[in-house]
Structure formats: structure tokens, C-alpha cells
Design a protein around this motif. Sequence first.
Motif, PDB file in Angstrom:
ATOM      1  N   GLY A 123       0.826  -1.202   0.000  1.00 43.39           N
ATOM      2  CA  GLY A 123       0.000   0.000   0.000  1.00 43.39           C
ATOM      3  C   GLY A 123       0.858   1.248   0.000  1.00 43.39           C
ATOM      4  N   ALA A 124       0.712   2.084  -1.054  1.00 45.08           N
ATOM      5  CA  ALA A 124       1.505   3.316  -1.167  1.00 45.08           C
ATOM      6  C   ALA A 124       0.656   4.547  -0.869  1.00 45.08           C
ATOM      7  CB  ALA A 124       2.143   3.409  -2.547  1.00 45.08           C
ATOM      8  N   GLY A 125      -0.113   4.487   0.228  1.00 43.75           N
ATOM      9  CA  GLY A 125      -0.783   5.682   0.737  1.00 43.75           C
ATOM     10  C   GLY A 125       0.207   6.426   1.628  1.00 43.75           C
ATOM     11  N   GLY A 147      -3.331   6.687  -2.524  1.00 42.48           N
ATOM     12  CA  GLY A 147      -4.566   6.127  -1.957  1.00 42.48           C
ATOM     13  C   GLY A 147      -5.655   7.178  -1.867  1.00 42.48           C
ATOM     14  N   ARG A 148      -6.039   7.500  -0.641  1.00 43.84           N
ATOM     15  CA  ARG A 148      -7.124   8.458  -0.433  1.00 43.84           C
ATOM     16  C   ARG A 148      -6.655   9.914  -0.555  1.00 43.84           C
ATOM     17  NH1 ARG A 148      -9.401   5.784   4.895  1.00 43.84           N
ATOM     18  NH2 ARG A 148      -7.530   4.480   4.669  1.00 43.84           N
ATOM     19  N   LEU A 149      -5.415  10.129  -0.958  1.00 42.46           N
ATOM     20  CA  LEU A 149      -4.948  11.477  -1.324  1.00 42.46           C
ATOM     21  C   LEU A 149      -4.820  11.504  -2.838  1.00 42.46           C
ATOM     22  CD1 LEU A 149      -2.277  12.122   1.443  1.00 42.46           C
ATOM     23  CD2 LEU A 149      -4.664  12.849   1.359  1.00 42.46           C
ATOM     24  N   VAL A 161      -2.875  -0.880   4.304  1.00 43.77           N
ATOM     25  CA  VAL A 161      -4.118  -0.777   3.529  1.00 43.77           C
ATOM     26  C   VAL A 161      -5.265  -0.524   4.504  1.00 43.77           C
ATOM     27  CG1 VAL A 161      -3.165  -2.424   1.861  1.00 43.77           C
ATOM     28  CG2 VAL A 161      -4.743  -3.249   3.609  1.00 43.77           C
ATOM     29  N   PRO A 162      -6.375   0.053   4.026  1.00 41.35           N
ATOM     30  CA  PRO A 162      -7.513   0.215   4.938  1.00 41.35           C
ATOM     31  C   PRO A 162      -7.896  -1.153   5.522  1.00 41.35           C
ATOM     32  CG  PRO A 162      -7.927   1.308   2.837  1.00 41.35           C
ATOM     33  CD  PRO A 162      -6.666   0.530   2.662  1.00 41.35           C
ATOM     34  N   PRO A 163      -8.265  -1.206   6.808  1.00 41.72           N
ATOM     35  CA  PRO A 163      -8.493  -2.516   7.434  1.00 41.72           C
ATOM     36  C   PRO A 163      -9.578  -3.354   6.758  1.00 41.72           C
ATOM     37  CG  PRO A 163      -9.176  -0.718   8.891  1.00 41.72           C
ATOM     38  CD  PRO A 163      -8.421  -0.107   7.761  1.00 41.72           C
ATOM     39  N   ARG A 202      -8.984  -9.083   1.785  1.00 48.23           N
ATOM     40  CA  ARG A 202      -8.977  -9.349   0.334  1.00 48.23           C
ATOM     41  C   ARG A 202      -7.725 -10.116  -0.083  1.00 48.23           C
ATOM     42  NH1 ARG A 202     -10.114  -6.297  -4.205  1.00 48.23           N
ATOM     43  NH2 ARG A 202     -10.597  -8.395  -4.818  1.00 48.23           N
ATOM     44  N   ILE A 203      -6.744 -10.153   0.823  1.00 50.70           N
ATOM     45  CA  ILE A 203      -5.500 -10.874   0.518  1.00 50.70           C
ATOM     46  C   ILE A 203      -5.649 -12.293   1.060  1.00 50.70           C
ATOM     47  CG2 ILE A 203      -3.006 -10.932   1.040  1.00 50.70           C
ATOM     48  CD1 ILE A 203      -3.140  -7.831   1.274  1.00 50.70           C
ATOM     49  N   SER A 204      -5.109 -13.287   0.324  1.00 50.91           N
ATOM     50  CA  SER A 204      -5.108 -14.663   0.853  1.00 50.91           C
ATOM     51  C   SER A 204      -3.853 -14.855   1.684  1.00 50.91           C
ATOM     52  CB  SER A 204      -5.040 -15.671  -0.302  1.00 50.91           C
ATOM     53  OG  SER A 204      -6.188 -15.560  -1.060  1.00 50.91           O
ATOM     54  N   ASP A 250     -16.425   9.514  -6.156  1.00 47.73           N
ATOM     55  CA  ASP A 250     -17.153   8.246  -6.060  1.00 47.73           C
ATOM     56  C   ASP A 250     -16.243   7.202  -5.411  1.00 47.73           C
ATOM     57  OD1 ASP A 250     -18.874   6.156  -6.293  1.00 47.73           O
ATOM     58  OD2 ASP A 250     -18.824   6.034  -8.490  1.00 47.73           O
ATOM     59  N   TRP A 251     -15.831   7.448  -4.187  1.00 49.30           N
ATOM     60  CA  TRP A 251     -14.900   6.549  -3.510  1.00 49.30           C
ATOM     61  C   TRP A 251     -15.504   5.173  -3.244  1.00 49.30           C
ATOM     62  CZ3 TRP A 251      -9.824   7.384  -3.045  1.00 49.30           C
ATOM     63  CH2 TRP A 251      -9.368   8.691  -3.227  1.00 49.30           C
ATOM     64  N   GLY A 252     -16.837   5.113  -3.201  1.00 48.37           N
ATOM     65  CA  GLY A 252     -17.484   3.816  -2.971  1.00 48.37           C
ATOM     66  C   GLY A 252     -17.228   2.841  -4.109  1.00 48.37           C
ATOM     67  N   GLU A 298     -12.152   0.243  -6.105  1.00 57.01           N
ATOM     68  CA  GLU A 298     -11.903  -1.102  -5.590  1.00 57.01           C
ATOM     69  C   GLU A 298     -10.927  -1.109  -4.412  1.00 57.01           C
ATOM     70  OE1 GLU A 298     -10.302  -3.915  -8.397  1.00 57.01           O
ATOM     71  OE2 GLU A 298     -10.695  -5.584  -7.028  1.00 57.01           O
ATOM     72  N   TRP A 299      -9.946  -0.195  -4.430  1.00 57.41           N
ATOM     73  CA  TRP A 299      -8.890  -0.223  -3.410  1.00 57.41           C
ATOM     74  C   TRP A 299      -9.135   0.762  -2.283  1.00 57.41           C
ATOM     75  CZ3 TRP A 299      -6.811  -4.665  -3.909  1.00 57.41           C
ATOM     76  CH2 TRP A 299      -6.707  -5.232  -5.185  1.00 57.41           C
ATOM     77  N   THR A 300     -10.406   1.221  -2.159  1.00 51.28           N
ATOM     78  CA  THR A 300     -10.784   2.053  -1.001  1.00 51.28           C
ATOM     79  C   THR A 300     -12.174   1.639  -0.484  1.00 51.28           C
ATOM     80  OG1 THR A 300      -9.457   3.912  -1.818  1.00 51.28           O
ATOM     81  CG2 THR A 300     -11.078   4.394  -0.112  1.00 51.28           C
ATOM     82  N   TYR A 312      -6.722   9.902  14.108  1.00 54.12           N
ATOM     83  CA  TYR A 312      -7.585   8.831  13.568  1.00 54.12           C
ATOM     84  C   TYR A 312      -8.365   9.325  12.338  1.00 54.12           C
ATOM     85  CZ  TYR A 312     -11.769   5.777  13.616  1.00 54.12           C
ATOM     86  OH  TYR A 312     -12.801   4.946  13.277  1.00 54.12           O
ATOM     87  N   GLN A 313      -8.375   8.518  11.294  1.00 56.04           N
ATOM     88  CA  GLN A 313      -9.113   8.799  10.049  1.00 56.04           C
ATOM     89  C   GLN A 313      -8.536   9.981   9.263  1.00 56.04           C
ATOM     90  OE1 GLN A 313     -13.314   8.759   9.792  1.00 56.04           O
ATOM     91  NE2 GLN A 313     -13.446   6.725  10.636  1.00 56.04           N
ATOM     92  N   HIS A 314      -7.378  10.502   9.694  1.00 53.18           N
ATOM     93  CA  HIS A 314      -6.782  11.650   9.015  1.00 53.18           C
ATOM     94  C   HIS A 314      -5.371  11.314   8.541  1.00 53.18           C
ATOM     95  CE1 HIS A 314     -10.118  13.810  10.919  1.00 53.18           C
ATOM     96  NE2 HIS A 314      -9.946  14.703   9.957  1.00 53.18           N
ATOM     97  N   VAL A 315      -4.852  12.163   7.651  1.00 47.97           N
ATOM     98  CA  VAL A 315      -3.513  11.942   7.115  1.00 47.97           C
ATOM     99  C   VAL A 315      -2.483  11.964   8.244  1.00 47.97           C
ATOM    100  CG1 VAL A 315      -1.834  12.750   5.422  1.00 47.97           C
ATOM    101  CG2 VAL A 315      -4.256  13.056   4.994  1.00 47.97           C
ATOM    102  N   ASP A 316      -2.722  12.831   9.224  1.00 43.77           N
ATOM    103  CA  ASP A 316      -1.823  12.894  10.374  1.00 43.77           C
ATOM    104  C   ASP A 316      -1.721  11.517  11.056  1.00 43.77           C
ATOM    105  OD1 ASP A 316      -0.348  14.612  12.372  1.00 43.77           O
ATOM    106  OD2 ASP A 316      -1.885  13.764  13.679  1.00 43.77           O
TER     107      ASP A 316
END
Length: 452
Positions: A12-14, A42-44, A263-265, A270-272, A383-385, A388-390, A429-433
Motif C-alpha cells: 500500500g503506497a498511501g 490512496g485516499r490522497l 491498507v484500509p483494514p 482481500r488478501i489470501s 465516487d470513492w465507494g 476497488e482499493w478504497t 484517527y481517520q486523518h492523514v496525520d
Amino acid sequence: MQKIERDVVVIGAGASGLTAASELRKAGLTVAVLEARDRVGGRLWTDDIDGATLEIGGQWVSPDQDALIETLEDLGLDTYERYREGLNVYIGPTGEKRTFEGEIFPVAAQTEQEIVTLIEKLDALVAEIDPDQPWAHPLAKDLDEISFSRWLETQTEDEEARENIGMFIAGAMLTKPAHAFSALQALLMAASAGSFSNLVDADFILDKRVVGGLQQVPLLLAERLGDDVHLNSPVRTLRWGSDGVTAISETVEVSARFAVLAVPPILISRISYEPPLPRRQQQLHQHLSMGFVIKVHAVYSTPFWRTNGLSGTAFSPYELVHEAYDNSYHGDPRGTLVGFVADEAADGVFALNEEDRKQAILESLSHYYGDEALTPEVFYLSDWGSEEWTRGAYAASFDMGGLARYGADLRTPVGPIHFSCSDLAGKGYQHVDGAIRMGIETAAAIVERAGA
Ligand code: FAD
């Protein structure tokens, strides 16, 4: 298939994964970062949409976010203030529009008093919560068994006061309806920003933006890491054991002593895993889910609201767009508004066809700013929903009871596998910081284990 060996593989390269990789590299360890998408961040995500520079994901920096601020300084990135001169707009339950200054909405005196009392109560409770371990509060279990909306009902009979306070945590932060998360989860959200008062203070929480966009952070971190960042490499399988890990993507296979799952929890499962992750991990990740919000941008030839004496800041728990701000980009003479449509309202908007969706959102904006808001030059909604990777926005939070039950295990490594993401952070929490803090902490833990 390229096969490589490193000390640590980061998945994950966020902001979190790239911070961890940079810190590991600084400590003398070798790294490879595997990223599913064709871009880092990622989300940026800062993009040019029809000639306008827009932040599709995270953008704001607040003064308490010292890990992010330090990173911005380290990367030589400049910030600028959000425009906030003039009057704010509030729309009440009957649709009447009122302007105001300061943080408290122009509501009836009785409701205002209820709001002030609720903020004081929440501030007092939040002061008792350690954001790094909210489950350690003596009333954690009780607070995690009651929904935030129900908890608010136990505090005041004033519906407008409840709607307003609820909106700050529900629509504006966790992006879930207030009946879908617990009071403890709400307190964590506020504690992670220092206090509930900080959350309701738009001038604090939405203070600055980054010249060039906040995606500059992951882009510049990745640039320093050079060829060790592999794009288009979704990790599908992770083999692990006492002697290390092998991360297998479609293009690269990395053998390493440690892995950082950045990666987001909600995407961990999704990984085996070979062998499977332990029971506790398999269970706990099922109790987290992404919130959902649409971030809307409307760009106009001029910031017309400023000439009308408005700051651009607007709120209403009764509007489709529950909050909106002046989001004009640094140096752009045009005016940009950003608005947010959260949780169930967002579901409703996506049930409409594209034209009706745009119309519904612009009409809501026009209730705050007048008819000029109906005709932007550029219109864009995130449209983040569908990504696939978020799979949602802004981030993941626990279901009822999940935080007290599983929170303490959220960040615990499993053998050579460490976890790093904004959605697992305490402070920030939930922020870039929080993403950056987690990256720094995770790297430090691995460096210690590696004896580097
Ligand atoms: P992510 O950014 O989600 O990075 C995870 C990376 O892992 C992604 O690049 C993903 O593609 C990759 N990945 C997933 N699975 C795999 C796999 N199997 N293999 C390889 N790679 C994989 N925060 C703020 O501080 N201020 C704001 O104003 C703000 N506004 C926001 C607005 C929106 C619309 C959104 C969506 C978020 C916002 N946030 C904001 C939150 C902030 O963007 C996130 O908290 C932060 O960027 C998360 O960073 P991360 O590295 O933890 O996770």
C-alpha cells in the motif's frame, strides 16, 4: 514475474505505507512498496478536472496535526489558509436561512443553550479518553453498547440540538448515520482531534491546504523511494511464518523479513494468507466498515458568495449537502465550493441518474448561496465507494460494541506482519496525520525487532 528480496515489504503506497517505507529506509533497512493502483496516494488524490485543480480525497491540515505538519516541512511544501472572511450560513428545520459568525449556529436561545451544554459534556468526556486506547476508559463497554444517536437522546430532548451535534460526528466525520456507531466511537473521533470543541470549530479542523495539493506528500515520498515503489501490483497472496514473508502480486514477488500491511483494514481480508491469519484477526476485521460520503466540487467564474458578504462556510443537518466551504484553489481567480453529502443521503443521490444527481446537489448549494450556485463552470463529485482499493470514504470505524471488544488488538502485529493505516490510529484517527503517525510507529517497531 520479478522476484526480489528486501528487509521489509510494504503493501500500500498511501501516506501511511510511504511514511513507513521512508522511515525504514532512513534506519538502513531495504524496502519494496507494492501498490495496487496505477498511482500512489490512496485516499490522497489531487487531479486536474476540466482545467480546475481539485482535491478528490483528503486536503485539510489542522494545527494539532504535528506529524503531518512536520512531513510538509520536511518535503518543503507550502500551505495556505482556507478563505473564511464574512458570514456563515445555517439552514434550520423549516428551511429558513440565517447567517452567523462563530461556531454556534443561529438557533433559538433554548436550543443554543442545549448545544452549549452538550459540547461541554462531550468535551469533559473526551478529556477522559486516551485516543490511543479508548477501550481502557472505565465506562468503555457501556459507551460502546449505546448508539451515538441514542446517547444524545439521553442527554437532551431538543431535537435540533441533537441533530446539530450528531451531524459533526456522523455526517461530517465518521460518515455513517448516528444510529450506526457507538458513543465510544464518537468520543474516539473527538479525542483524536484533541477535543469535541476542536471538531465543531471549522476554523481549527479545516484550517490550511497545501499548495500543489495534499497528494504531493505521497508523490514526493515515493519519488525519494524511486524504483522501490511498484505500481499496478495488487498483493493477492501473503505467505508468512517465523522466518519472514513473501508478498505475491501479479507483477512482483517480494521475500522479506517483515511486512507492513498499509491498507484500509476493510481490505486486509482481500488478501489470501498462507497460513490464514489467526482467529482474532479474521474476526475483528469483520467488525469494521467504511463510512460513505460524496465530496462535491463546483467551480464558478468568480467566488460570487464573497461579494455577497459570505464566507462560503455553510451547514445544515436538514440539507442534502450538510456542510460546504469556499475551496478556491491557491492562485486561481475562480471560486470553488466544496460540499459533502453523507451516508444515507449519499445512497439516495447515487440512486439518481447523473443529471438529476447534479441538479439535486446544485439545488441544495443554491439554498445556501442563492441561484448563482446553480450554474458552475466545472462540476465534479467523488465516487470513492466504487474505488476497488478504497470502497468508501473517509475511513473505517467499528460497528456497535466492536471498539471495546477488538480495539486493543487492532494494531498488534501477527508474526512478521505489522499493520499501518490512518483508520487504526489514535491521535489523527481517520486523518492523514494519523496515517503518518502509524507509519512512523510501525517503522520504529520493525527497526527495533530487526535490531537495525
Ligand atoms: P490509503 O490512502 O487508503 O492507502 C492505502 C493504499 O493501499 C492505497 O493506495 C491502496 O490502493 C493500496 N492497497 C489496498 N489494497 C492493496 C493490495 N492488496 N495490494 C497493494 N496495495 C493495496 N484526511 C485529512 O487529514 N484531511 C482531510 O481533509 C481529509 N479529507 C478526506 C476526504 C475524502 C473524500 C477522503 C476519501 C479522505 C479524506 N481524509 C482526510 C482521510 C485521509 O485521506 C486518509 O485518512 C489517509 O489518506 C489514509 O492514508 P492511508 O495510507 O492510511 O490509507
